[in-house]
Design a protein around this motif. Structure first.
Motif, short mmCIF file in Angstrom:
data_model
loop_
_atom_site.label_atom_id
_atom_site.label_comp_id
_atom_site.label_asym_id
_atom_site.label_seq_id
_atom_site.Cartn_x
_atom_site.Cartn_y
_atom_site.Cartn_z
N UNK A 49 0.77 -1.24 0.00
CA UNK A 49 0.00 0.00 0.00
C UNK A 49 0.80 1.29 0.00
N UNK A 51 3.39 4.31 -1.20
CA UNK A 51 3.61 4.97 -2.48
C UNK A 51 4.81 5.92 -2.38
N UNK A 81 10.36 2.02 -13.82
CA UNK A 81 10.70 0.92 -12.90
C UNK A 81 11.66 -0.03 -13.59
N UNK A 85 14.69 -9.12 -9.02
CA UNK A 85 14.54 -9.63 -7.65
C UNK A 85 15.90 -9.65 -6.96
N UNK A 90 13.75 -3.89 -1.91
CA UNK A 90 12.50 -4.27 -1.25
C UNK A 90 11.28 -4.34 -2.17
N UNK A 91 11.15 -3.46 -3.13
CA UNK A 91 9.96 -3.47 -3.97
C UNK A 91 10.03 -4.51 -5.08
N UNK A 93 11.68 -3.79 -7.57
CA UNK A 93 12.05 -2.90 -8.67
C UNK A 93 12.71 -1.67 -8.09
N UNK A 280 3.24 5.25 -10.36
CA UNK A 280 2.98 5.92 -9.08
C UNK A 280 3.50 7.35 -9.03
N UNK B 96 -0.43 -10.96 7.52
CA UNK B 96 0.12 -9.60 7.53
C UNK B 96 -0.79 -8.63 8.28
N UNK B 100 0.32 0.62 9.71
CA UNK B 100 -0.20 1.97 9.42
C UNK B 100 -1.58 1.85 8.76
N UNK B 197 -4.74 6.59 -3.02
CA UNK B 197 -4.40 5.16 -3.06
C UNK B 197 -3.45 4.78 -1.94
N UNK B 198 -3.06 5.74 -1.12
CA UNK B 198 -2.11 5.42 -0.05
C UNK B 198 -2.72 4.39 0.90
N UNK B 199 -2.06 3.26 1.03
CA UNK B 199 -2.56 2.21 1.90
C UNK B 199 -3.61 1.31 1.26
N UNK B 200 -3.87 1.52 0.00
CA UNK B 200 -4.74 0.62 -0.76
C UNK B 200 -3.82 -0.29 -1.55
N UNK B 201 -3.77 -1.55 -1.21
CA UNK B 201 -2.75 -2.45 -1.77
C UNK B 201 -2.84 -2.45 -3.29
N UNK B 202 -1.71 -2.18 -3.93
CA UNK B 202 -1.72 -1.91 -5.37
C UNK B 202 -1.94 -3.17 -6.19
N UNK B 205 -1.44 0.30 -10.66
CA UNK B 205 -1.40 1.64 -10.08
C UNK B 205 -2.09 2.72 -10.92
N UNK B 234 0.15 10.41 -1.94
CA UNK B 234 -0.13 9.76 -3.22
C UNK B 234 0.14 10.80 -4.31
N UNK B 317 4.10 -4.58 -9.37
CA UNK B 317 3.58 -4.26 -8.03
C UNK B 317 3.65 -5.45 -7.08
N UNK B 319 5.89 -7.80 -7.08
CA UNK B 319 7.24 -8.32 -6.88
C UNK B 319 7.68 -8.24 -5.43
N UNK B 320 7.10 -7.31 -4.68
CA UNK B 320 7.53 -7.11 -3.29
C UNK B 320 7.14 -8.29 -2.41
N UNK B 321 6.24 -9.13 -2.88
CA UNK B 321 5.84 -10.29 -2.07
C UNK B 321 6.82 -11.42 -2.38
#
Lengths: 471, 504
Positions: A49, A51, A81, A85, A90-91, A93, A280, B96, B100, B197-202, B205, B234, B317, B319-321
């Protein structure tokens, strides 16, 4: 058969860490050396979430750079971007700039060791964020991740392949290093990684117009490593070609402990970064008014200063280059010259400048070098050095005695602007320039020595030395 | 009480006929009781909700209440909320908890609303049926064998079944409007940038936009007045003065030019949906609106373009997971790459993987120009179509979906059929336009609510209000009546966006 001689072609990519207090896309601090992960906020950790929000200070520094190298600062640039990996990314990208960087073109003038000046063209400079650090020691088979550095603003400066030797590459890197500190966009601390170079190196038969296949050498965080890595790489490439081999396009890592480069990844292993515009962030727009504002805040640049020193102060090019090696040096020199001008309001400015230049580039530079001290931290300040030089120029002491006084000032024997006078008085170093008085002293102290003794001759010689020093 | 509008609830709370604690308990009991079979919620935490309700009661007692103070609102589990699990419908984030609050959650908290729970959804908002959730499929309150639509199916079902007075959702290609239509409630996708969109899981985007679910346009306006507003966190947030979304609710429709695009009434549209939407447009005309024929010649390209752009952004978006910092990590692995592979293989469901693969492909070297760049060009064409159409009309009306709600499992094996459910909705996202779905009748026989859609914000609320007044499904439908063989349908409208931030 005529032996082929080889020409080296080098281009540098330099990561300049911008000296903002906060990160480029988050409000976390950028200070070096904090406990691991203590300077990483939700954005830096890439929590779900979050940005990015662009740091205006980072953009302003990129603009400063663009203006300082005479580049085009684009009114509209884009972030993209770069996807890959890695645990310290962290992102997954990196936010960077790809086909629309903020700074396009420009050039950097460099001065080689023999004093000749050359121009290295710049391709571009773009804004991007740094990654974190992976720590492979101390975790017993696991890796530690420190995200303090993640999101630190970088300006990646890409040069054209305009350098023809390791020495030129080092001269370019030094000039760039001096410039980014000069315009106050980077602290230049290479140990802390604030200024890091990657070198693209290739060789070709002298006279050829096509470029050879290049290798990119990463991890060059000192001028010495840069020079050695390039020299080693050039030797490696020539050896391969002369043995009938071919250079493979690859990325190599310089190992300073073994003084060699080794392959990191080949072309086949090269990443497909899948660049695409960062959704973003809006396009980055730089108005003419902003450009004007930043331009007005720029100090006089080293090349301009160098020229002015030669033109206005009649300094030799070599001195001018030495004195503009850093903004601190130039400021110190100008303060000494100003101090002299104040002491001798009617004196010849060029002669004052020359005297100031001789001392700053000579005695002072030597002392700083021996003590490994930056000029900003010099124990002898510019005003006190100006007073010392003034004492030579008004005949109070000789140049030789002045060196003794300087050493005493350096050692802290007296403090303040008038330190030189205090030391001269305390040590009784005031020289006698009145010939009659001098002869009287000689007569008194050596009554049995007949006239025209060798010491009288020595005194005469000294007098002529003094008079020549006073010219 | 369950049928009361937000303003009626606010009045009851203000008059102390009811406390927030009582109201919240009523809804919590309903969620746990008759509502449980719908699987509309991923997380309900009575303790947290009731604590908020008590605080709201104190605020009401102190005379500091706003229009939403004390009213329970359900939030799609795509909005992160401190203290609550925020799963996005995925195993990847099943564990998770966000440190915030999303901007939307902050706004509702500041307004004194009570978080009633986190609603179920398609995994990472990818889907049109709410079947891809790691937490199981959501069922349509009107017919438990049918889907509620997606991806915000939990929110739509909760509002339809009166498990919540109102809810939030997110809409990337129709994820608010399509479930609103299939569940018989109102849903609004605001102009891109109106809701932070802040805090709305992307997910994607450039297309994602949060918005409200409610049972009337008037309630949507109350919710929008809380959700909308500039947020410096945002960068795509619109910076403009706050507006009152309820301002034009009572404005007569006289003079309103309703554009009807021929392209939205062609092959693929179920006849019973088409006739319900036509009837709704006729109702608008009776209320004074003028019907104008318009064209959106590139409408047919919107789904293909969307299914390039959205997966491309999603592939990046998501990829962070990676199992490194938070969320799911495979239990067994051999080295870093294996950890990545297993974590993502086990943590993501099939639809998410499909879109990551597609997105990675279209961004790859050698394919970027043919797919991603071309899709971006189509996106501009679609935006231009709307701009030209809006030269002739104020709102555009048409069906939200081609059919009423389909059966669970019916399209799971056929992604393309599933994607075609978005055919009338994705264009608004591609163009950044606001769009609204309001109910306009029922499909008889096989029975489900159905939809119509209309891009456009303030006027959309106004026309939405009147059309829902004339065409909304009867009140009182609930989870206990899911045996009914009626399926609602909706109509959708989108409106000219007022010059701000058209993204290309």
């Amino acid at each position: 058969m005529k032996k082929v001689t080889w020409e080296t072609v080098i281009g540098l990519e330099t990561h300049v860490q911008l000296s903002t207090r906060a990160k480029i896309f988050s409000g976390a601090a950028t200070a070096f050396g904090a406990p691991p992960n203590s300077q990483a906020c939700a954005v830096d950790l890439a929590l779900p979430g979050v940005l990015p929000v662009l740091n205006r200070g980072a953009v302003e520094r990129a603009i400063r750079f663009g203006l300082a190298v005479g580049a085009q600062v684009r009114s509209r640039s884009l972030f993209a971007r770069k996807n890959y990996f890695y645990p310290d990314l962290p992102k997954g990208y990196q936010i960077s700039q790809f086909d629309a960087p903020i700074v396009l073109g420009g050039a950097l003038r460099i001065v080689l060791a023999d004093g000749t000046e050359r121009t290295v063209r710049l391709t571009r400079a773009h804004l991007e964020e740094d990654a974190g650090k992976s720590l492979h020691e101390d975790f017993h088979g696991m890796s530690g991740i420190d995200l303090n550095r993640a999101g630190t603003p970088l300006l990646e400066v890409v040069s054209e392949p305009d350098m023809r030797s390791a020495a030129e590459a080092v001269a370019y890197a030094r000039a760039l290093h001096a410039l980014v500190r000069w315009i106050d966009i980077c602290d230049g601390n290479m140990q802390e990684g604030s200024f890091r170079c990657d070198a693209n190196v290739s060789v070709r038969p002298r006279g050829a117009s096509d470029l050879g296949t290049r290798c990119e050498i990463k991890n060059l965080n000192s001028f010495r490593f840069l020079e050695r890595a390039i020299e080693h790489e050039v030797g490696r490439q020539i050896a391969i070609i002369e043995e009938g081999g071919r250079i493979e396009l690859e990325t190599r890592l310089y190992d300073p402990d073994r003084d060699e480069t080794r392959s990191m990844r080949s072309k086949e292993e090269a990443h497909d970064y899948r660049y695409f515009p960062e959704p973003d962030l809006l396009p980055l727009e730089v108005s003419a008014a902003w450009l004007g504002e930043v331009g007005a805040s720029l100090p006089e640049l080293p090349a301009a200063k160098r020229e002015r020193y030669v033109r206005e102060l009649a300094l030799p090019a070599q001195d001018a280059a030495t004195l503009t090696a850093s903004r601190e040096t130039a400021e110190y020199f100008e303060a000494v010259a100003a101090g002299l001008a104040a002491a001798e309001p009617t004196g010849d400015r060029a002669a004052q400048a020359k005297a100031a230049a001789n001392w700053v580039a000579g005695e002072l530079a030597g002392a700083l070098n021996r003590a490994d001290v930056e000029i900003g931290a010099s124990p002898v300040c510019a005003r006190s050095l100006a007073r010392l030089i003034a004492r030579i120029r008004d005949g109070t002491i000789s140049g030789k005695i002045a060196k003794e006084v300087f050493d005493a000032m350096w050692a802290g024997e007296a403090a303040g602007d008038a330190a030189a006078d205090a030391i001269i008085e305390r040590r009784g170093l005031r020289q006698i320039t009145d010939a009659g008085a001098l002869e009287g002293v000689i007569d008194e102290s050596s009554p049995r020595i007949p006239p025209r003794s060798p010491s009288t001759a020595a005194a005469r010689r000294r007098r002529s030395t003094i008079s020549s020093a006073r010219q | 009480m369950f049928d009361a509008s937000l303003s009626e609830l606010a009045d009851a709370l203000a008059a102390r006929r009811l406390s927030s604690l009582e109201l919240t308990r009523l809804f919590l009991d309903r969620i746990a009781g008759p509502g449980a079979a719908l699987n509309a919620f991923i997380t309900v935490d009575p303790e947290l909700s009731l604590a908020q309700a008590r605080a709201s009661d104190r605020r009401i007692a102190a005379g500091e209440a706003g229009p939403l103070t004390g009213i329970p609102v359900a939030h799609k589990d795509i909005f992160v909320a401190e203290g609550w699990p925020s799963t996005c419908g995925s195993r990847m984030l099943a564990n998770f908890a966000s440190p915030y609050d999303a901007h939307v959650i902050e706004r509702f908290n500041a307004a004194g609303a009570v978080i009633l729970g986190k609603t179920n959804m398609d995994e990472f908002a990818m889907g049109s049926s709410s079947e891809s959730s790691w937490f199981g499929a959501v069922r349509n309150p009107w017919d438990a064998e049918r889907v509620p639509g997606g991806s915000s199916g939990g929110s739509a079902a909760a509002v339809a079944a009166r498990l919540a007075p109102a809810a939030t959702g997110s809409d990337t290609g129709g994820s608010i409007r399509q479930p609103a239509a299939l569940s018989g409630v109102c849903g609004l996708k605001p102009t891109y940038g109106v809701v932070s969109r802040y805090g709305m899981i992307a997910f994607a985007s450039s297309l994602d936009q949060g918005g409200p679910f409610a049972r009337s346009a008037a309630d949507l306006a109350v919710l929008m007045n809380v959700m909308a507003g500039f947020d410096p966190r945002d960068s795509t947030s619109l910076e403009r003065p706050a507006e009152d979304y309820a301002r034009d609710l009572a404005r007569p429709l006289k003079g309103l030019r309703v554009g009807v695009p021929a392209e939205y009434f062609g092959a693929g549209l179920a006849p019973e949906v088409g006739s319900a939407v036509e009837a709704a447009i006729a109702a608008l005309e009776r209320l004074g609106a003028t019907r104008v024929d318009v064209h959106l010649p590139n409408a047919g390209l919107s789904v293909p373009a969307y299914y390039v752009i959205a997966p491309a952004e999603a592939s990046s978006n998501l990829s962070r997971y990676d199992g490194v910092r938070y969320g799911y990590r495979a239990a067994q692995y051999d080295g870093l790459v294996d950890m990545y592979c297993r974590t993502r293989a086990e943590g993501f469901g099939p639809e998410v993987k499909r879109r990551i693969l597609v997105g990675t492909y279209v961004l790859s070297h050698g394919y970027y120009d043919a797919y991603y760049l071309k899709a971006q060009k189509i996106r501009r064409l679609i935006a231009r179509d709307f701009a030209e159409a809006f030269a002739r009309c104020d709102v555009i009306a048409g069906p939200t979906t081609p059919t009423a709600a389909f059966r669970l499992g019916e399209k799971v094996e056929d992604p393309v059929q599933m994607y075609l459910n978005d055919i009338y909705t994705v264009a608004a996202n591609l163009a950044g336009l606001p769009a609204l779905s309001v109910p306009c009748g029922f499909v008889r026989g096989r029975a489900m609510p159905f939809p119509r859609t209309r891009p456009g914000a303030k006027v959309a609320c106004r026309s939405g209000s009147s059309s829902s007044a004339t065409t909304s499904p009867r009140r009182g439908c609930s989870a206990s009546r899911t045996s009914t063989s009626r399926r609602p349908t909706g109509t959708s409208a989108c409106r000219r966006f007022l010059g701000e931030g058209l993204r290309a």
